[in-house]
Design a protein around this motif. Structure first.
Motif, PDB file in Angstrom:
ATOM      1  N   SER C 186      32.858  23.432   5.124  1.00 49.56           N
ATOM      2  CA  SER C 186      32.636  22.204   5.892  1.00 49.56           C
ATOM      3  C   SER C 186      33.023  22.400   7.341  1.00 49.56           C
ATOM      4  CB  SER C 186      33.488  21.060   5.329  1.00 49.56           C
ATOM      5  OG  SER C 186      33.036  20.674   4.075  1.00 49.56           O
ATOM      6  N   VAL C 187      34.223  22.916   7.546  1.00 51.39           N
ATOM      7  CA  VAL C 187      34.717  23.088   8.911  1.00 51.39           C
ATOM      8  C   VAL C 187      33.824  24.075   9.658  1.00 51.39           C
ATOM      9  CG1 VAL C 187      36.658  23.958  10.269  1.00 51.39           C
ATOM     10  CG2 VAL C 187      37.080  22.488   8.298  1.00 51.39           C
ATOM     11  N   ALA C 189      30.648  24.954   9.048  1.00 50.48           N
ATOM     12  CA  ALA C 189      29.296  24.482   9.311  1.00 50.48           C
ATOM     13  C   ALA C 189      29.261  23.462  10.437  1.00 50.48           C
ATOM     14  CB  ALA C 189      28.688  23.889   8.035  1.00 50.48           C
ATOM     15  N   GLY C 190      30.408  22.838  10.690  1.00 57.30           N
ATOM     16  CA  GLY C 190      30.467  21.911  11.810  1.00 57.30           C
ATOM     17  C   GLY C 190      30.575  22.627  13.152  1.00 57.30           C
ATOM     18  N   LEU C 191      30.922  23.913  13.114  1.00 53.60           N
ATOM     19  CA  LEU C 191      31.165  24.662  14.355  1.00 53.60           C
ATOM     20  C   LEU C 191      30.035  25.610  14.720  1.00 53.60           C
ATOM     21  CD1 LEU C 191      34.924  25.543  13.776  1.00 53.60           C
ATOM     22  CD2 LEU C 191      34.024  23.991  15.506  1.00 53.60           C
ATOM     23  N   VAL C 192      29.176  25.956  13.751  1.00 49.54           N
ATOM     24  CA  VAL C 192      28.129  26.937  14.013  1.00 49.54           C
ATOM     25  C   VAL C 192      26.769  26.389  13.626  1.00 49.54           C
ATOM     26  CG1 VAL C 192      29.719  28.850  13.595  1.00 49.54           C
ATOM     27  CG2 VAL C 192      28.298  27.987  11.727  1.00 49.54           C
ATOM     28  N   ALA C 193      25.724  26.972  14.176  1.00 47.66           N
ATOM     29  CA  ALA C 193      24.361  26.587  13.815  1.00 47.66           C
ATOM     30  C   ALA C 193      23.740  27.682  12.962  1.00 47.66           C
ATOM     31  CB  ALA C 193      23.553  26.315  15.067  1.00 47.66           C
ATOM     32  N   VAL C 194      24.452  28.044  11.909  1.00 49.97           N
ATOM     33  CA  VAL C 194      24.069  29.165  11.058  1.00 49.97           C
ATOM     34  C   VAL C 194      24.144  28.693   9.617  1.00 49.97           C
ATOM     35  CG1 VAL C 194      24.718  31.513  10.381  1.00 49.97           C
ATOM     36  CG2 VAL C 194      25.114  30.743  12.737  1.00 49.97           C
ATOM     37  N   ALA C 221      30.106  18.776   1.143  1.00 50.97           N
ATOM     38  CA  ALA C 221      30.411  19.083   2.535  1.00 50.97           C
ATOM     39  C   ALA C 221      29.744  18.071   3.459  1.00 50.97           C
ATOM     40  CB  ALA C 221      29.951  20.491   2.876  1.00 50.97           C
ATOM     41  N   CYS C 222      30.527  17.485   4.358  1.00 51.69           N
ATOM     42  CA  CYS C 222      29.977  16.468   5.244  1.00 51.69           C
ATOM     43  C   CYS C 222      29.131  17.107   6.349  1.00 51.69           C
ATOM     44  CB  CYS C 222      31.090  15.619   5.841  1.00 51.69           C
ATOM     45  SG  CYS C 222      32.342  16.569   6.693  1.00 51.69           S
ATOM     46  N   ALA C 223      29.313  18.388   6.595  1.00 50.52           N
ATOM     47  CA  ALA C 223      28.498  19.070   7.600  1.00 50.52           C
ATOM     48  C   ALA C 223      27.208  19.576   6.957  1.00 50.52           C
ATOM     49  CB  ALA C 223      29.284  20.241   8.196  1.00 50.52           C
ATOM     50  N   SER C 224      26.117  19.586   7.702  1.00 53.68           N
ATOM     51  CA  SER C 224      24.835  20.061   7.183  1.00 53.68           C
ATOM     52  C   SER C 224      24.770  21.576   7.299  1.00 53.68           C
ATOM     53  CB  SER C 224      23.692  19.449   7.984  1.00 53.68           C
ATOM     54  OG  SER C 224      23.769  18.045   7.907  1.00 53.68           O
ATOM     55  N   GLY C 225      23.933  22.176   6.464  1.00 55.02           N
ATOM     56  CA  GLY C 225      23.742  23.614   6.547  1.00 55.02           C
ATOM     57  C   GLY C 225      24.626  24.395   5.604  1.00 55.02           C
ATOM     58  N   VAL C 226      24.964  23.787   4.464  1.00 53.56           N
ATOM     59  CA  VAL C 226      25.796  24.449   3.465  1.00 53.56           C
ATOM     60  C   VAL C 226      25.085  24.415   2.115  1.00 53.56           C
ATOM     61  CG1 VAL C 226      28.015  24.412   2.222  1.00 53.56           C
ATOM     62  CG2 VAL C 226      27.920  23.707   4.617  1.00 53.56           C
TER      63      VAL C 226
END
Lengths: 253, 253, 253, 253, 253, 253, 253, 253
Positions: C186-187, C189-194, C221-226
């Motif tokens: 989560s952490v 995916a919130g920091l990278v665009a990968v 995960a609250c961030a997208s991209g996982v």
């Protein structure tokens, strides 16, 4: 290391060797953790007295010994939880003054014990919960607190609990350790005006499902003033209690 | 704003108004997030084309409308998931060009659609899985990708799946949406050499336990090349597929 | 064998010994797998570089050795996961050039290593997660990729993670391995665009329920991209990452 | 014994020593199980050919041997499941003609094998599922059926399954054994018009939760014609298949 | 279409326009699904008498009506499960001879009912289980079977069950429907030598957890000869029973 | 001790050495458990005949021996559950008259057995459930009750259960022990008008989930008059039965 | 009917029209339930005073009314649980003397109330648990018992519980109703020598999981003398308590 | 009342009307709660400032209004949680000065607000978590504390969290509210040396299972200094934080 890089940059600005814009540019380009430690260090400084704890389970005795030696080189206090005698013996070869706490299944070191701050009480429901309770007590002690322990005061024999009420009511924070139905924190929190850190244990069988029954019960405590840590997590409860007691006014009153 | 504070400080150092030590001291004391944006902004810049998505569930139509308006002021693309018609209608009052996608239950806007990059295929097992599949497809489309969709190709009628093999094998990434026993990703990944993003759906009853059966099945896929997102999370799968396809070489080959 | 049957049929048609209708009739009656290999082979051909992987758990050393020998006769690359030293030693008697990777608990062979494609980063939260991370890295390496590893950068010490941001942001795909509360993906995916492939591990105790806590956290995960693979499934994550990186444009950019 | 009591009563009625009312009174007072066997025996008679099965797990070798000897005295067929070699060896001392089936982990005896009825096919997804599949096959064989087995035809390599379609479509009943995501029964039932008995196995790790993933998947099979037995219950599946095949018309057609 | 392509190819071979090698080459290149229907059609032909079933839950009345009309154009038999009166009424406008089965919550059509094959018995434990039992019975009836039903013969009143033993023992296959503790299939299978398809229902409250209690009980039935379908899945049980009975020899004996 | 303090206080009041107000003040200030025993003692007096039970699991043989010796010094009856032979042997060195019950895995002592009160029946479903049943029987016996046992009367062979109906119907309370699907208490409670204490056991495999299946089944018993104790808790069931039978009128009739 | 068949058979034996062997033969052939009623009736006779209870949930008011009328024709006592006012009103039209108990959500009738036997105490932890407690009390009352109720004596305010100790200690059986953490039965059973029937309720939120937390806690009660019924099952607890009290000696002493 | 009984007894002893033995006898016979209040009252006195809280869910508006009126007659502070507007309006008719907090879904009253003690910070991860966070803040405020709130600082946008570090590090205790993967407390506790009370929320869908994912994550937080309350239990967290802050030395430093 990183600081010297920063010093050099600022020195160059001072000396007119770089322009303000160039300095700004380079500051931006520095990975932020190089400056970020300014904030983070302050935080780690607060924790200084209590270095990283070694979680021994899953580590070999040799790995544990190496880590212990490295940590003890930087700190006067050391704690290794979930240790076996083999972990301890391997580490003691490198650290002859290392201590062993059989009850808490922990190896520890406190080279310059200072005065302990009173205010923490650790209680447990049954004798099988003792190892978890002792891990909590040892953790808080090493963090600089005086811990009072009452064992075997489960709710099935309420008079044993009531007998300890005066001491419980005088605490700043209570760690309550219980397996099976995990009712101790509920009953306790109904009797005292003190925050209760509840530790469910995996003691029990059948539908205790490895401590799940006690965990759910504690999360659903009908009395207010209860918060819960992971199953069998005596270390976590002792740590939390030490943080709360550390914030408290003098004497835990 | 923060930059101006930094500029002033460095200027003072340049001018000899503060010493290097004082400057260092103040730099340390600056909350790191004030410099940290140097790194973070770069990251957010990469995402620029796709602003924050509105998760409409639990928001009132009016709240949704306000957020949509604010986001649309800064971006040409907009996506609101788990929306109702009421959400849409409230938001369209402020954004007359807002679109409604009934199948995906989404409100969206794409004011300056650019060319779409091919490579993503979205398949779903049954017609009840359609809303989730369409949410995935819409998300990836808005992120700049061309999405090919095959519906109703569940494993109970294998020939329908085999019929689509050539297109599936030509994809860069496949999103496979299935409820009930969730076998589609396993079967698919055994037939293609393409990464499969599996989306369990809550379609089913009884022992599907709201999608848990499909979720566990997908996590245990015996074929390699499968990763899973949350139950019914079409948005997350579409987003992940878009990121993978965005990294791919030309033409998804 | 089947091909000869087909040849005979077509020859008979050519020779006028059977009519077109009869030929069509017989073609229909042929079990489709006899022709189907045309398509399927193409698929397996794509995978050629990476033969079947041996899942050693539950196999005897002797069984493992036999399978390894058979596979190595057809391929220059070999991977056996969840192996013990006993598995390795039995297999090395037949394959003297077989390698042992203690960290990943894997036996492997790569007789003609080609150039590796950069773009994959594997990170793990704690040292106990290392075996799973190393299994992921070894898998991707054997599939032809260059893997960069960052260990022990869990969210409890955020500065360690932030320190690695530039390398993380430059990746094509990240494998993030974590036990306990599983917050790392989560952490990250919130920091990278990968795209982030999340691997929950069974590291933890009590209410981690064998990795269930980390698994659920990663799915939510609250961030997208996982996207998530099975608990402790380093192989699956490495495989998925290799597929994604394999599709990527040059240099992971 | 009970029969003699009944005979005496009826004899007394015949001889006029008791009245009809008294006889009726006494009949009523007899615990019904004394007459009930009339019905129950018929039922047990149907089962005669297949006596009680010994579930060896949790029994000592000596206990197993005693039970085996007692059962073999009354029956020509014997089956002991979940046995170890120690169980077998202890029992063979008393029953020199006892057989050992290593694959199925079973001890068995079939002194007068009759003709076997064809119609049952047992398939399994992976080699790790073999013990369960062999237990199913052995059970059905001892119950008088001819069993055809196809191993390692999991859904990840669909062509292996499609290759066996003709034999599968000709069966009367299929036992499908699979662990991990348990997709085999779904795929199979979509291809054949034959009842499928699905057996989830505990093969897998992490989120397979001891076979729960496969169990739930099979219960949620999107194809019709699937029913499920307990995890790893090869015996139960073989027994069920034998009952179904036993009812079938000639030749499984 | 595809057939015409194949015809053209074979015609060209016949005419000497292409060589045998070229023909072979092209055959290989054909996507296999184009020939594959040869096998698959045979399979679908076997099922002809019972077309796709409409699962109405989650479909609008209008969608249901359209599908029903389309299916009824190709088949004399039709079944829509989990229907509401609204579904039925919308569909009846297009199919005036459509029937409504309130108990089974199903819409159905059987334009040319043939003779029914006896052998299936459906029993249920309580009156609340009736809808599921009736769905099973209706399904099997439409598939060409005569179904005998015994309701409300739960294990709490054993005499009601024992009273039906002769009919139960004469069956070819029994569908046993029960909620709450789900003991009926165990008791039943201990009394008869007939395969039992167990259907757990969501009837119950508290710790029945939506039918989980009954499901687990049935999977753990101590009596042999029980296989289980999904919770509340009367359709699946009826379908399975019909397949078993369809394979049986005359009269269910 | 505390009583002497109280006596002294009241004596001083009597002698006029303290005023009534001072006495009242001191009474209030006494920790209430010092007076509370008045009530509590009465309660403990009722239990006198049955001292604290030793739960041996997790205790060393030496710890067990010490506790056993201490308890036996105060009581003629002793019970240690979940014991191993090692526990027993260590304890027998201190208590030469100590007994070992292999079936119940218990050590026990009853120096002055009094007359036993009839009324308790313990039944179990399978031979694997025997240890739990014997623990229940031994507990109730040591508490002064006569226990009648019927083993291996599971619901799969109903005639064995029906055979025991007269004895079951004559009981005051029945303990019903069963694993797997746990149907015995339901069936039993439908046949008798006697309270049934149900004990789920962990006997079973796969989806029995360590006794969860039986536990849920028993909690959902469709027959009235069933209450449940923890999985494998024979002691708890025997204790509960003894309490109920102890309250009963003469002869359990 | 069946009796007449039996009479005719015995008469024929008496008359010498059939031999003893033929009679025996025919007796065997009689379905056992035809004689079995001799035993079963005795059992049902014991229950006569309390007819089948109507579980109204899931029944229409009209269905409930019909069943109520039919039962009331055969019995002076009637109980319908989980009823709504609509159920009651429909039933009262047919049974003008029907009563409504709003608290217990029950309809009831007791036309000839006899003397009530004292001995049952029902306690509940919070006011939200009241409906379940009142269902228990009403059930036991209608079965002929005098029930004493103490409400709102949860463990968070222990003094309220201790205040009721004398009455609790004098009971024959206690029903303890609690939601949330479900600690009341544990605490209670530690204070009294009386069997406790524990009823978990679904009161609570979050991690109470619909009463699961309380259920597990009660099953794991560390105090002896507790048995548990299903979540919210006040009826079951009241029934169990009535059975226990019914067996007790005079006065509950 | 009880005190008068005690006075009379002691007076009689003083006057020589009863002997010391008789007095002792009667003291023993007094139910202990009559003396016990001496201790218990002291405890309740400590709590005086914050009376019983009304949990409105499941109560009618009228019931709520009556309880609110009764409590407000004895206290200047009042809190009703999980209230609806209907609850509030009914209660306001009796208490015209009653307040409504829409965000926290609470009704409250604070007639004589005193000075508030600083030290508590409440943070939440997303806007959907706001109601829970506001319930926590309101609770702590009414208990006499000044609460600082930071909303929407979830881990997916780490810079927002880092931005608030100085304020977070200065707190005495932090309440961290998060749904979905619940990573906020872990990240937070790694950055500050302040006890963190973690509140999982039911925000999320699919595999969040009503907050279970967040709950497990928080219990397994890899950072030390975290304890957890029930899902959505803002009140409990606010209460716990108030207790901790209440014990703290001046200024939360």
């Amino acid at each position: 290391m990183e600081e010297s890089r920063l010093r050099a940059l600022l020195g160059a600005l001072q000396e007119g060797e770089v322009t303000l814009e160039e300095t700004l540019q380079q500051l931006r380009a520095l990975p932020f953790e190089e400056l970020g430690f300014a904030t983070l260090d302050h935080h780690r400084g607060l924790r200084q007295g209590f270095p990283e704890v070694i979680y021994c389970e899953g580590k070999t005795p040799e790995q544990t010994a190496q880590i212990a030696e490295r940590l003890a080189a930087r700190s006067n206090t050391l704690l290794g939880t979930r240790a076996t005698l083999a972990h301890f013996e391997a580490a003691r070869e490198r650290l002859p003054d290392l201590q062993w706490h059989a009850g808490a299944r922990a190896l520890w070191l406190e080279r310059e014990p200072g005065p302990k701050k009173p205010g923490i009480v650790v209680v447990c429901a049954g004798t099988s919960d003792l190892p978890v309770a002792e891990e909590a007590a040892l953790t808080a002690t090493l963090m600089g607190h005086e811990v009072q322990c009452f064992h075997d005061i489960g709710v099935a024999g309420l008079h044993r609990l009531l007998h300890r009420l005066p001491a419980l009511q005088a605490a700043t924070v209570i760690v309550a350790v219980a397996g099976m139905e995990g009712a101790l924190p509920s009953v306790l929190a109904g009797l005292v005006a003190v925050p209760v850190i509840a530790v469910p244990t995996s003691v029990g069988y059948g539908a205790s499902f490895g401590g799940l029954a006690a965990l759910l019960a504690m999360l659903n405590a009908c009395a207010s003033g209860v918060a819960v840590v992971n199953i069998d997590n005596g270390f976590g409860a002792g740590y939390m209690a030490a943080m709360i007691n550390g914030k408290s006014g003098a004497g835990g009153a």
